[in-house]
Design an enzyme around this catalytic site. Structure first.
Site, PDB file in Angstrom:
ATOM      1  N   CYS A   1       0.834  -1.197   0.000  1.00 48.40           N
ATOM      2  CA  CYS A   1       0.000   0.000   0.000  1.00 48.40           C
ATOM      3  C   CYS A   1       0.877   1.258   0.000  1.00 48.40           C
ATOM      4  O   CYS A   1       1.510   1.570  -0.997  1.00 48.40           O
ATOM      5  CB  CYS A   1      -0.965  -0.049   1.176  1.00 48.40           C
TER       6      CYS A   1
ATOM      7  N   HIS B   1      -3.478  -5.793   1.180  1.00 50.90           N
ATOM      8  CA  HIS B   1      -2.785  -6.081   2.436  1.00 50.90           C
ATOM      9  C   HIS B   1      -2.869  -7.566   2.805  1.00 50.90           C
ATOM     10  O   HIS B   1      -3.777  -7.973   3.537  1.00 50.90           O
ATOM     11  CB  HIS B   1      -3.419  -5.281   3.574  1.00 50.90           C
TER      12      HIS B   1
ATOM     13  N   GLU C   1      -1.104  -9.104   4.948  1.00 47.83           N
ATOM     14  CA  GLU C   1      -0.899  -9.247   6.397  1.00 47.83           C
ATOM     15  C   GLU C   1      -2.194  -9.100   7.180  1.00 47.83           C
ATOM     16  O   GLU C   1      -2.273  -9.490   8.348  1.00 47.83           O
ATOM     17  CB  GLU C   1       0.140  -8.224   6.888  1.00 47.83           C
TER      18      GLU C   1
END
Length: 230
Positions: free
Chosen positions: A86, A203, A205
């Site tokens: 990002c 994302h 994660e």
């Protein structure tokens, strides 16, 4: 495997990344402050999401000049691994480590939702362990995620197999309707020609822990660990 997560003023996904790498994947992780000039011997640098320096001027434009970035650029040019998620992707394009730019979303709005992406190549450590047919459900959270590059650079990226991921629908079809931000060619992530620098807007994660009811993102980190050469 030793990871270093860079923390800029305004980073807000650094702890998400550290948690995933340390507690979910069981890896050694250190924080790297933006004023540091020592990468502490890490093998893999991660530039996390957030709003570095408040996104003043352009997203990632000021962070590119942080002292730590000189070391990150040296690390990358020596063949070391670097990944930007990002805001980290935006910083990588601003620093010239990746080609192109991330522009305002086509609808001029901040978008925060789950989307689907599919690997566009198996030829990187980030994608080698992923199914080339599966649509992975990964969250996005950005206002400037529309990938753009001039026609010659876009052609070079295609010719060199540098597109990592494309936005798609739940069945894996890459369509205009599945593109959340207007990115050219539905691009959700790219790598450099040397295949050691990676940038992506979604994302992974945030989709790696069973408590989140979505572990599609864990496969991305498993792929890195299975194919990395340290």
């Amino acid at each position: 495997m030793k990871f270093g997560v860079v923390v800029f003023p305004g980073s807000n996904c650094d702890e998400d990344m550290i948690y995933t790498l340390r507690h979910v994947m069981g890896q050694e992780v250190v924080k790297l402050w933006h004023k540091d000039t020592d990468l502490q011997g890490v093998d893999f640098v991660v530039l996390p999401g957030g709003f570095s320096y408040g996104d003043y001027l352009r997203a990632g434009a000021i962070a590119r000049f942080s002292p730590i970035m000189q070391e990150v650029m040296r690390h990358a040019k020596k063949g070391g691994y670097v990944m930007g998620i990002c805001n980290g992707f935006q910083i990588l394009t601003e620093s010239g480590l990746l080609e192109g730019a991330l522009l305002r979303n086509l609808n001029q709005r901040y978008i925060c939702k789950n989307v689907y992406i599919k690997p566009a190549t198996p030829n990187t450590i980030l994608t080698a362990g992923l199914s080339q047919k599966k649509a992975y459900k990964i969250p996005i959270a950005h206002g400037e995620g529309r990938y753009y590059a001039p026609k010659d650079i876009l052609k070079s990226i295609q010719d060199n197999d540098q597109i990592l991921f494309q936005y798609c629908d739940a069945s894996g079809k890459v369509t205009e309707e599945a593109n959340p931000n207007g990115s050219l060619l539905n691009i959700a992530g790219i790598c450099n020609k040397e295949r050691n620098v990676f940038g992506m807007m979604p994302h992974p994660e945030r989709a790696a822990d069973e408590l989140l009811k979505n572990t599609d993102g864990r496969a991305f980190f498993e792929s890195i660990l299975a194919h990395v050469a340290v």
